[in-house]
Design a protein around this motif. Structure first.
Motif, PDB file in Angstrom:
ATOM      1  N   LEU A  32      29.553  23.452  57.762  1.00  0.00           N
ATOM      2  CA  LEU A  32      29.962  22.057  57.602  1.00  0.00           C
ATOM      3  C   LEU A  32      28.750  21.125  57.583  1.00  0.00           C
ATOM      4  CD1 LEU A  32      33.136  21.887  59.861  1.00  0.00           C
ATOM      5  CD2 LEU A  32      33.024  21.971  57.374  1.00  0.00           C
ATOM      6  N   LYS A  33      27.747  21.426  58.400  1.00  0.00           N
ATOM      7  CA  LYS A  33      26.531  20.618  58.405  1.00  0.00           C
ATOM      8  C   LYS A  33      25.797  20.732  57.073  1.00  0.00           C
ATOM      9  CE  LYS A  33      25.731  20.711  63.370  1.00  0.00           C
ATOM     10  NZ  LYS A  33      24.882  21.234  64.461  1.00  0.00           N
ATOM     11  N   LYS A  34      25.808  21.937  56.484  1.00  0.00           N
ATOM     12  CA  LYS A  34      25.167  22.116  55.183  1.00  0.00           C
ATOM     13  C   LYS A  34      25.898  21.304  54.114  1.00  0.00           C
ATOM     14  CE  LYS A  34      23.074  26.608  56.001  1.00  0.00           C
ATOM     15  NZ  LYS A  34      23.060  28.031  55.646  1.00  0.00           N
ATOM     16  N   PHE A  35      27.226  21.270  54.189  1.00  0.00           N
ATOM     17  CA  PHE A  35      27.996  20.454  53.242  1.00  0.00           C
ATOM     18  C   PHE A  35      27.629  18.986  53.409  1.00  0.00           C
ATOM     19  CE2 PHE A  35      31.661  17.712  52.471  1.00  0.00           C
ATOM     20  CZ  PHE A  35      31.856  17.942  51.114  1.00  0.00           C
ATOM     21  N   ASP A  36      27.579  18.522  54.645  1.00  0.00           N
ATOM     22  CA  ASP A  36      27.223  17.122  54.897  1.00  0.00           C
ATOM     23  C   ASP A  36      25.845  16.795  54.330  1.00  0.00           C
ATOM     24  OD1 ASP A  36      29.610  16.659  56.188  1.00  0.00           O
ATOM     25  OD2 ASP A  36      28.785  16.959  58.200  1.00  0.00           O
ATOM     26  N   GLY A  42      23.223  13.837  47.653  1.00  0.00           N
ATOM     27  CA  GLY A  42      23.783  13.332  46.404  1.00  0.00           C
ATOM     28  C   GLY A  42      23.831  14.350  45.283  1.00  0.00           C
ATOM     29  N   ASP A  43      23.570  15.605  45.581  1.00  0.00           N
ATOM     30  CA  ASP A  43      23.600  16.655  44.558  1.00  0.00           C
ATOM     31  C   ASP A  43      25.015  17.192  44.417  1.00  0.00           C
ATOM     32  OD1 ASP A  43      23.132  18.659  42.789  1.00  0.00           O
ATOM     33  OD2 ASP A  43      21.730  19.770  44.036  1.00  0.00           O
ATOM     34  N   GLN A  44      25.676  16.835  43.315  1.00  0.00           N
ATOM     35  CA  GLN A  44      27.093  17.179  43.168  1.00  0.00           C
ATOM     36  C   GLN A  44      27.303  18.675  42.973  1.00  0.00           C
ATOM     37  OE1 GLN A  44      29.245  14.991  40.249  1.00  0.00           O
ATOM     38  NE2 GLN A  44      31.193  15.860  40.837  1.00  0.00           N
ATOM     39  N   GLN A  48      29.508  20.862  45.522  1.00  0.00           N
ATOM     40  CA  GLN A  48      30.698  21.609  45.106  1.00  0.00           C
ATOM     41  C   GLN A  48      30.635  23.044  45.627  1.00  0.00           C
ATOM     42  OE1 GLN A  48      33.408  20.466  43.437  1.00  0.00           O
ATOM     43  NE2 GLN A  48      34.335  22.480  43.649  1.00  0.00           N
ATOM     44  N   GLU A  49      29.462  23.644  45.519  1.00  0.00           N
ATOM     45  CA  GLU A  49      29.272  25.013  46.011  1.00  0.00           C
ATOM     46  C   GLU A  49      29.438  25.064  47.534  1.00  0.00           C
ATOM     47  OE1 GLU A  49      25.573  28.034  45.952  1.00  0.00           O
ATOM     48  OE2 GLU A  49      25.991  27.017  44.050  1.00  0.00           O
ATOM     49  N   ALA A  50      28.847  24.103  48.228  1.00  0.00           N
ATOM     50  CA  ALA A  50      28.961  24.048  49.687  1.00  0.00           C
ATOM     51  C   ALA A  50      30.409  23.793  50.107  1.00  0.00           C
ATOM     52  CB  ALA A  50      28.049  22.957  50.242  1.00  0.00           C
ATOM     53  N   ARG A  82      35.292  13.138  50.237  1.00  0.00           N
ATOM     54  CA  ARG A  82      33.859  12.854  50.135  1.00  0.00           C
ATOM     55  C   ARG A  82      33.266  13.427  48.839  1.00  0.00           C
ATOM     56  NH1 ARG A  82      30.616  14.510  55.191  1.00  0.00           N
ATOM     57  NH2 ARG A  82      29.027  13.351  54.080  1.00  0.00           N
ATOM     58  N   LEU A  83      33.733  14.606  48.457  1.00  0.00           N
ATOM     59  CA  LEU A  83      33.248  15.232  47.235  1.00  0.00           C
ATOM     60  C   LEU A  83      33.681  14.426  46.009  1.00  0.00           C
ATOM     61  CD1 LEU A  83      31.675  17.709  46.258  1.00  0.00           C
ATOM     62  CD2 LEU A  83      33.861  18.899  46.026  1.00  0.00           C
TER      63      LEU A  83
END
Length: 88
Positions: A32-36, A42-44, A48-50, A82-83
């Motif tokens: 979850l921290k990596k997704f945040d 700002g890398d979409q 998306q992968e995360a 958020r995504l």
């Protein structure tokens, strides 16, 4: 201290499950921290992968009973919002 064989077995079983739950919970938090971090960057594409990785990890944790399914659903929903905001 436990007196019966069954009580001693429960103690062993509970410890094994506690360790497993702790490991899964820790992995989910890290994901979850990596997704945040990717959303903040700002890398979409990476976000998306995360997101996919995080959804998978949350669903697995909920299926194993480590976290409540409602909590997993809530986190997935908030991550999706958020995504979407990142893409707009």
């Amino acid at each position: 201290m436990a007196n019966t064989k069954s009580a001693m077995k429960r103690i062993r079983t509970n410890e094994i499950r506690r360790q497993r739950n702790k490991e899964i919970r820790s992995k989910v938090r890290t994901i979850l921290k990596k997704f945040d971090a990717t959303v903040e960057a700002g890398d979409q594409a990476q976000a998306q992968e995360a997101y996919q990785t995080a959804v998978s990890a949350l669903d697995r944790a909920a299926a194993k009973g480590v976290i409540p399914s409602a909590r997993a659903s809530r986190k997935v929903s908030r991550m999706a919002v958020r995504l979407q905001a990142l893409g707009a």
